[in-house]
Design a protein around this motif. Structure first.
Motif, PDB file in Angstrom:
ATOM      1  N   LYS A 190       0.834  -1.202   0.000  1.00 28.08           N
ATOM      2  CA  LYS A 190       0.000   0.000   0.000  1.00 28.08           C
ATOM      3  C   LYS A 190       0.869   1.253   0.000  1.00 28.08           C
ATOM      4  N   ARG A 191       1.892   1.264   0.821  1.00 25.53           N
ATOM      5  CA  ARG A 191       2.787   2.409   0.906  1.00 25.53           C
ATOM      6  C   ARG A 191       3.597   2.600  -0.370  1.00 25.53           C
ATOM      7  N   SER A 193       3.160   1.454  -3.430  1.00 23.63           N
ATOM      8  CA  SER A 193       2.456   1.643  -4.696  1.00 23.63           C
ATOM      9  C   SER A 193       1.995   3.081  -4.906  1.00 23.63           C
ATOM     10  N   SER A 194       2.128   3.928  -3.876  1.00 20.91           N
ATOM     11  CA  SER A 194       1.773   5.338  -4.057  1.00 20.91           C
ATOM     12  C   SER A 194       2.775   6.028  -4.977  1.00 20.91           C
ATOM     13  N   ASP A 197       4.672   1.655  -9.739  1.00 23.55           N
ATOM     14  CA  ASP A 197       3.660   0.875 -10.438  1.00 23.55           C
ATOM     15  C   ASP A 197       3.464  -0.468  -9.738  1.00 23.55           C
ATOM     16  N   PRO A 198       2.227  -0.790  -9.323  1.00 22.53           N
ATOM     17  CA  PRO A 198       1.985  -2.048  -8.592  1.00 22.53           C
ATOM     18  C   PRO A 198       2.380  -3.295  -9.375  1.00 22.53           C
ATOM     19  N   GLY A 250      -2.756  -5.761  -5.718  1.00 23.28           N
ATOM     20  CA  GLY A 250      -1.898  -4.607  -5.473  1.00 23.28           C
ATOM     21  C   GLY A 250      -2.504  -3.324  -6.005  1.00 23.28           C
ATOM     22  N   MET A 251      -3.153  -3.386  -7.171  1.00 23.49           N
ATOM     23  CA  MET A 251      -3.799  -2.192  -7.723  1.00 23.49           C
ATOM     24  C   MET A 251      -5.001  -1.783  -6.868  1.00 23.49           C
ATOM     25  N   LYS A 254      -3.675   0.019  -3.895  1.00 22.47           N
ATOM     26  CA  LYS A 254      -3.168   1.353  -4.248  1.00 22.47           C
ATOM     27  C   LYS A 254      -4.261   2.415  -4.117  1.00 22.47           C
ATOM     28  N   TYR A 255      -5.498   2.060  -4.492  1.00 23.71           N
ATOM     29  CA  TYR A 255      -6.562   3.048  -4.568  1.00 23.71           C
ATOM     30  C   TYR A 255      -7.602   2.941  -3.452  1.00 23.71           C
ATOM     31  N   SER A 312      -7.994   7.260   0.914  1.00 28.96           N
ATOM     32  CA  SER A 312      -6.934   6.343   0.496  1.00 28.96           C
ATOM     33  C   SER A 312      -5.621   7.072   0.459  1.00 28.96           C
ATOM     34  N   GLY A 314      -3.346   6.241  -1.542  1.00 24.49           N
ATOM     35  CA  GLY A 314      -2.812   6.089  -2.890  1.00 24.49           C
ATOM     36  C   GLY A 314      -3.133   7.268  -3.738  1.00 24.49           C
TER      37      GLY A 314
END
Length: 314
Positions: A190-191, A193-194, A197-198, A250-251, A254-255, A312, A314
């Protein structure tokens, strides 16, 4: 003040569909792993060969993730120089540490207790995200959702066997630590991927983690026998499970808040039981116990997702 446009992967219907696809794929891994041990002639007691087998699966998953991601983004996926430490951390917690502890722990406890303890990763993910990393707020509905969902995991695994009292550090202890390692990997993903790219993170962490496990499994005496096309096709499918499910997961992370996504992890066990009954013809997969577990897990997911919205990261 205008409200920021909602990303597609933040829409409730999309989250549910994508998360259920991920957990269904992971659930299918249970019967696939058992089938793989037969096709690759790996004894249930041969931990080294199991680690080698897992390493091959994850290394191939990394190659497939990078290939598919590169085609989808029309460029070859290469991590940024600053992404190296992130890939290493993810490969350690998501792949190497989690699965080494899992295989060793499962060898020293029952499958039922292992499955139930594996479900604690969802609890760990939400508690760590809320109380330690402060990525979101904690609430009574999240706690209730976690407990109800976990109750579903316990019920779906209660088959009257393998639940004797007892605790060993290398058995139940390692299973809990494995779940904790997976939970931490979700928080880190989570951290990271901000800024990254996941899909790239997924591909290269699998590549590195799989390579490390191949070395560990091979160096400790692990051996596998590839016999026929069916074993190769199964290995490719298992690699695709990891490549597709973890990249999509993972995506979603991210969001969305960690709790909103990780709570769906309870469904993995339910799908595992259902698909094992369907594919392996195991008894007890379709029945009142599984239906009750499914209801409880869905209630848990609903309660966590109905919590007051948190922004979020992300």
């Amino acid at each position: 003040m205008t409200t920021p446009k909602q990303h597609l992967l933040q829409k409730t219907s999309v989250v549910w569909i994508c998360a259920l696809i991920c957990t269904a794929l992971w659930g299918s891994a249970f019967p696939c792993i058992k089938t793989g041990y037969v096709l690759f002639q790996i004894p249930s007691s041969d931990t080294s060969s199991q680690i080698l087998f897992a390493g091959l699966r994850f290394f191939l998953a990394g190659l497939l993730t990078i290939l598919i991601g590169s085609i989808g983004q029309r460029r070859f996926l290469i991590p940024k120089p600053s992404s190296g430490p992130k890939v290493f951390v993810l490969s350690m917690f998501q792949t190497v540490i989690q699965y080494l502890l899992f295989y060793i722990g499962l060898a020293h406890t029952t499958g039922v207790k292992g499955s139930i303890l594996g479900g604690t990763s969802v609890l760990f993910s939400i508690l760590i995200a809320c109380l330690i990393f402060r990525q979101e707020t904690f609430s009574s509905s999240k706690l209730a959702g976690c407990l109800i969902g976990f109750a579903g995991i316990v019920i779906v695994n209660l088959n009257g066997a393998g639940m004797e009292l007892g605790f060993t550090f290398t058995g139940e202890g390692f299973m809990i630590l494995s779940a904790l390692s997976y939970a931490l990997s979700s928080i880190f993903f989570k951290r990271f991927s901000s800024d990254d790219d996941p899909v790239t993170l997924s591909g290269y962490q699998f590549l590195l983690g799989g390579l490390i496990m191949i070395i560990i499994g091979g160096a400790s005496g692990g051996r596998i026998s590839i016999l026929g096309v069916s074993s190769i096709l199964l290995l490719i499918y298992m690699a695709l499970i990891s490549a597709v499910a973890y990249s999509l997961w993972g995506m979603l992370l991210k969001y969305n808040p960690v709790s909103k996504i990780t709570v769906f992890g309870f469904m993995t066990q339910v799908f595992g039981v259902l698909l094992s009954a369907l594919i392996l013809k195991e008894q007890g997969g379709f029945g009142p116990r599984t239906l009750l577990a499914l209801i409880l897990v869905c209630m848990g997911i609903y309660l966590v997702n109905k919590s007051k919205k948190t922004p979020s990261c992300g």
